[in-house]
Design a protein around this motif. Structure first.
Motif, PDB file in Angstrom:
ATOM      1  N   PRO A  97       0.789  -1.237   0.000  1.00 37.08           N
ATOM      2  CA  PRO A  97       0.000   0.000   0.000  1.00 37.08           C
ATOM      3  C   PRO A  97       0.820   1.286   0.000  1.00 37.08           C
ATOM      4  CG  PRO A  97       0.032  -0.948   2.205  1.00 37.08           C
ATOM      5  CD  PRO A  97       0.725  -1.931   1.300  1.00 37.08           C
ATOM      6  N   MET A  98       2.058   1.229   0.476  1.00 35.38           N
ATOM      7  CA  MET A  98       2.862   2.444   0.595  1.00 35.38           C
ATOM      8  C   MET A  98       3.459   2.849  -0.743  1.00 35.38           C
ATOM      9  SD  MET A  98       4.549  -0.501   1.316  1.00 35.38           S
ATOM     10  CE  MET A  98       4.598  -0.755   3.096  1.00 35.38           C
ATOM     11  N   PRO A  99       3.896   4.094  -0.904  1.00 37.21           N
ATOM     12  CA  PRO A  99       4.603   4.487  -2.135  1.00 37.21           C
ATOM     13  C   PRO A  99       5.882   3.676  -2.286  1.00 37.21           C
ATOM     14  CG  PRO A  99       3.945   6.418  -0.865  1.00 37.21           C
ATOM     15  CD  PRO A  99       3.718   5.239   0.025  1.00 37.21           C
ATOM     16  N   MET A 100       6.145   3.215  -3.495  1.00 34.38           N
ATOM     17  CA  MET A 100       7.335   2.399  -3.727  1.00 34.38           C
ATOM     18  C   MET A 100       8.621   3.202  -3.548  1.00 34.38           C
ATOM     19  SD  MET A 100       6.214  -0.632  -4.163  1.00 34.38           S
ATOM     20  CE  MET A 100       5.095  -0.086  -2.851  1.00 34.38           C
ATOM     21  N   SER A 101       8.518   4.520  -3.551  1.00 31.98           N
ATOM     22  CA  SER A 101       9.685   5.371  -3.325  1.00 31.98           C
ATOM     23  C   SER A 101      10.260   5.189  -1.922  1.00 31.98           C
ATOM     24  CB  SER A 101       9.325   6.839  -3.549  1.00 31.98           C
ATOM     25  OG  SER A 101       8.215   7.209  -2.764  1.00 31.98           O
ATOM     26  N   GLU A 102       9.448   4.656  -1.000  1.00 36.08           N
ATOM     27  CA  GLU A 102       9.946   4.419   0.360  1.00 36.08           C
ATOM     28  C   GLU A 102      11.024   3.338   0.395  1.00 36.08           C
ATOM     29  OE1 GLU A 102       6.893   3.793   3.255  1.00 36.08           O
ATOM     30  OE2 GLU A 102       5.800   5.621   2.724  1.00 36.08           O
ATOM     31  N   PHE A 103      11.118   2.538  -0.672  1.00 35.76           N
ATOM     32  CA  PHE A 103      12.130   1.480  -0.742  1.00 35.76           C
ATOM     33  C   PHE A 103      13.350   1.902  -1.553  1.00 35.76           C
ATOM     34  CE2 PHE A 103       8.015  -0.716  -0.296  1.00 35.76           C
ATOM     35  CZ  PHE A 103       8.253  -1.492   0.825  1.00 35.76           C
ATOM     36  N   TYR A 104      13.350   3.121  -2.064  1.00 34.71           N
ATOM     37  CA  TYR A 104      14.398   3.531  -2.997  1.00 34.71           C
ATOM     38  C   TYR A 104      15.792   3.449  -2.371  1.00 34.71           C
ATOM     39  CZ  TYR A 104      17.050   6.272  -6.387  1.00 34.71           C
ATOM     40  OH  TYR A 104      17.977   6.669  -7.308  1.00 34.71           O
ATOM     41  N   GLY A 105      16.667   2.711  -3.028  1.00 36.13           N
ATOM     42  CA  GLY A 105      18.068   2.648  -2.625  1.00 36.13           C
ATOM     43  C   GLY A 105      18.359   1.845  -1.379  1.00 36.13           C
ATOM     44  N   ILE A 106      17.370   1.099  -0.854  1.00 30.30           N
ATOM     45  CA  ILE A 106      17.593   0.364   0.389  1.00 30.30           C
ATOM     46  C   ILE A 106      16.975  -1.034   0.312  1.00 30.30           C
ATOM     47  CG2 ILE A 106      17.757   2.391   1.894  1.00 30.30           C
ATOM     48  CD1 ILE A 106      14.852   1.975   2.682  1.00 30.30           C
ATOM     49  N   ASP A 107      17.437  -1.902   1.197  1.00 34.73           N
ATOM     50  CA  ASP A 107      16.844  -3.214   1.408  1.00 34.73           C
ATOM     51  C   ASP A 107      16.041  -3.149   2.703  1.00 34.73           C
ATOM     52  OD1 ASP A 107      18.265  -4.063  -0.808  1.00 34.73           O
ATOM     53  OD2 ASP A 107      19.902  -4.922   0.380  1.00 34.73           O
ATOM     54  N   VAL A 108      14.749  -3.403   2.627  1.00 35.77           N
ATOM     55  CA  VAL A 108      13.879  -3.309   3.800  1.00 35.77           C
ATOM     56  C   VAL A 108      13.524  -4.713   4.257  1.00 35.77           C
ATOM     57  CG1 VAL A 108      11.697  -2.458   4.718  1.00 35.77           C
ATOM     58  CG2 VAL A 108      12.950  -1.098   3.034  1.00 35.77           C
ATOM     59  N   SER A 109      13.973  -5.073   5.448  1.00 35.51           N
ATOM     60  CA  SER A 109      13.690  -6.399   5.995  1.00 35.51           C
ATOM     61  C   SER A 109      12.194  -6.581   6.183  1.00 35.51           C
ATOM     62  CB  SER A 109      14.414  -6.579   7.334  1.00 35.51           C
ATOM     63  OG  SER A 109      14.030  -7.798   7.949  1.00 35.51           O
ATOM     64  N   ILE A 110      11.696  -7.734   5.774  1.00 30.72           N
ATOM     65  CA  ILE A 110      10.277  -8.035   5.982  1.00 30.72           C
ATOM     66  C   ILE A 110       9.942  -8.023   7.463  1.00 30.72           C
ATOM     67  CG2 ILE A 110       8.572  -9.907   5.790  1.00 30.72           C
ATOM     68  CD1 ILE A 110       9.755 -10.529   3.031  1.00 30.72           C
ATOM     69  N   SER A 111      10.904  -8.406   8.295  1.00 34.45           N
ATOM     70  CA  SER A 111      10.677  -8.406   9.747  1.00 34.45           C
ATOM     71  C   SER A 111      10.410  -7.012  10.286  1.00 34.45           C
ATOM     72  CB  SER A 111      11.886  -9.011  10.474  1.00 34.45           C
ATOM     73  OG  SER A 111      12.076 -10.360  10.098  1.00 34.45           O
ATOM     74  N   ASP A 112      10.882  -5.981   9.568  1.00 32.44           N
ATOM     75  CA  ASP A 112      10.698  -4.605  10.030  1.00 32.44           C
ATOM     76  C   ASP A 112       9.373  -4.005   9.573  1.00 32.44           C
ATOM     77  OD1 ASP A 112      13.146  -4.680  11.281  1.00 32.44           O
ATOM     78  OD2 ASP A 112      14.229  -3.756   9.610  1.00 32.44           O
ATOM     79  N   LEU A 113       8.660  -4.727   8.719  1.00 34.89           N
ATOM     80  CA  LEU A 113       7.363  -4.246   8.257  1.00 34.89           C
ATOM     81  C   LEU A 113       6.264  -4.752   9.183  1.00 34.89           C
ATOM     82  CD1 LEU A 113       7.731  -4.929   4.414  1.00 34.89           C
ATOM     83  CD2 LEU A 113       7.971  -2.728   5.576  1.00 34.89           C
ATOM     84  N   SER A 114       5.344  -3.890   9.515  1.00 23.90           N
ATOM     85  CA  SER A 114       4.210  -4.297  10.357  1.00 23.90           C
ATOM     86  C   SER A 114       3.171  -4.977   9.480  1.00 23.90           C
ATOM     87  CB  SER A 114       3.614  -3.070  11.061  1.00 23.90           C
ATOM     88  OG  SER A 114       4.577  -2.429  11.869  1.00 23.90           O
ATOM     89  N   ASP A 115       3.537  -6.163   9.025  1.00 25.52           N
ATOM     90  CA  ASP A 115       2.705  -6.884   8.062  1.00 25.52           C
ATOM     91  C   ASP A 115       2.701  -8.358   8.454  1.00 25.52           C
ATOM     92  OD1 ASP A 115       1.752  -8.260   5.716  1.00 25.52           O
ATOM     93  OD2 ASP A 115       2.180  -6.458   4.558  1.00 25.52           O
ATOM     94  N   ASN A 116       1.670  -8.761   9.177  1.00 22.05           N
ATOM     95  CA  ASN A 116       1.612 -10.120   9.717  1.00 22.05           C
ATOM     96  C   ASN A 116       1.613 -11.185   8.634  1.00 22.05           C
ATOM     97  OD1 ASN A 116       1.569  -9.141  12.347  1.00 22.05           O
ATOM     98  ND2 ASN A 116      -0.661  -9.075  12.452  1.00 22.05           N
ATOM     99  N   SER A 117       0.826 -10.969   7.567  1.00 20.60           N
ATOM    100  CA  SER A 117       0.735 -11.995   6.520  1.00 20.60           C
ATOM    101  C   SER A 117       2.064 -12.163   5.793  1.00 20.60           C
ATOM    102  CB  SER A 117      -0.385 -11.648   5.530  1.00 20.60           C
ATOM    103  OG  SER A 117      -0.083 -10.452   4.827  1.00 20.60           O
ATOM    104  N   LEU A 118       2.786 -11.057   5.568  1.00 15.86           N
ATOM    105  CA  LEU A 118       4.072 -11.137   4.886  1.00 15.86           C
ATOM    106  C   LEU A 118       5.116 -11.802   5.775  1.00 15.86           C
ATOM    107  CD1 LEU A 118       5.206 -10.370   2.143  1.00 15.86           C
ATOM    108  CD2 LEU A 118       5.968  -8.200   3.127  1.00 15.86           C
ATOM    109  N   ASN A 119       5.071 -11.521   7.070  1.00 17.43           N
ATOM    110  CA  ASN A 119       6.005 -12.164   7.990  1.00 17.43           C
ATOM    111  C   ASN A 119       5.714 -13.658   8.125  1.00 17.43           C
ATOM    112  OD1 ASN A 119       8.084 -10.442   9.617  1.00 17.43           O
ATOM    113  ND2 ASN A 119       6.315  -9.095   9.343  1.00 17.43           N
TER     114      ASN A 119
END
Length: 264
Positions: A97-119
């Motif tokens: 749901p978030m803008p994809m620009s929030e991931f620009y240039g970085i690796d975002v750990s799934i564990s750091d996302l508040s997303d139960n289904s993805l975790n």
């Protein structure tokens, strides 16, 4: 021993997912690779040992990799067993749901996302040893997350990506006209969907086009290559090549065979 293969997505996901790929090694011989901008966002699941970045930091176990305008070196730390989801340029937006620009240039750990289904999916992938079953889990998880795009914006971005793919160099103004949006609106919506702004994305695709031409015509004159890809001149091509890969075109061809992830 090393095994590598591509897997095509199911028809329902094909508009958003380019493909999956799986890499496995036995860890006896170390694996190293320079990662360059491809124009795609990716979701990566390590089921073996993590990969080490050039600054000696370890990649997360599972993460979302945003668009990037630079290069980095990766090295294995043991056995490699990784599954990678490669999204089409605007495809990741269908699942998050978030803008994809929030991931620009970085690796975002799934564990750091508040997303139960993805975790939960991350944990199931980690413990599933059968590759085909792991891909099936990913497909099921993505289908369950598939959201309905703003259809107007999806059509706009699709038309713009098509224009970028077909034309060697397009101005941002002409791309905003294709999208039927003001310059400011176009920049905002494109960046939200693709994860890089239009100027940065067109630079990446121009670089990928140069790789594709070198892949198929390795003996091409560099001045001709610059002209064919829409660079101002040969120094401009060399500068961009070094920015994205760390090498001049000739240096790049000396260390590896050119290959375009985007156009191949």
């Amino acid at each position: 021993m090393e095994t590598f293969r591509f897997i095509q997505p199911s028809p329902i996901l094909a508009p958003f997912v380019k493909h999956y790929w799986i890499l496995e090694t036995d860890g006896i011989a170390p694996v190293s690779e320079r990662i360059i901008p491809t124009g795609f966002m990716q979701m990566i699941f390590h089921r073996g040992d993590k990969m080490k970045l050039s600054d000696n930091k370890l990649q997360p176990q599972s993460f979302i990799c945003g668009q990037s305008a630079g290069f980095t070196d990766l090295a294995s730390t043991g056995k490699v067993n990784m599954i990678v989801v490669v999204f089409h340029p605007f495809g990741a937006k269908a699942f998050f749901p978030m803008p994809m620009s929030e991931f620009y240039g970085i690796d975002v750990s799934i564990s750091d996302l508040s997303d139960n289904s993805l975790n939960e999916l991350k944990d199931r992938i980690y413990h599933e040893k059968d590759n085909n079953k792991a891909i099936a889990l990913i497909e099921s998880g993505l289908i369950s997350r598939l959201r309905i795009f703003d259809n107007y914006n999806r059509k706009r971005i699709t038309a713009v990506i098509t224009a970028i793919n077909l034309k060697h160099q397009s101005s941002i103004t002409s791309l905003s006209e294709i999208a039927c949006l003001s310059y400011k609106q176009f920049n905002r919506i494109f960046t939200e969907y693709v994860g890089a702004n239009p100027k940065e994305f067109t630079r990446i695709i121009r670089f990928q086009r140069a790789l594709y031409i070198l892949q198929n015509t390795p003996d091409i004159n560099i001045t001709e290559l610059a002209f064919d890809c829409g660079y101002y001149d040969q120094p401009h091509l060399i500068k961009e090549f070094k920015s994205f890969s760390g090498y001049t075109p000739y240096e790049y061809m000396a260390v590896c065979n050119p290959y375009s992830d985007y156009f191949s």
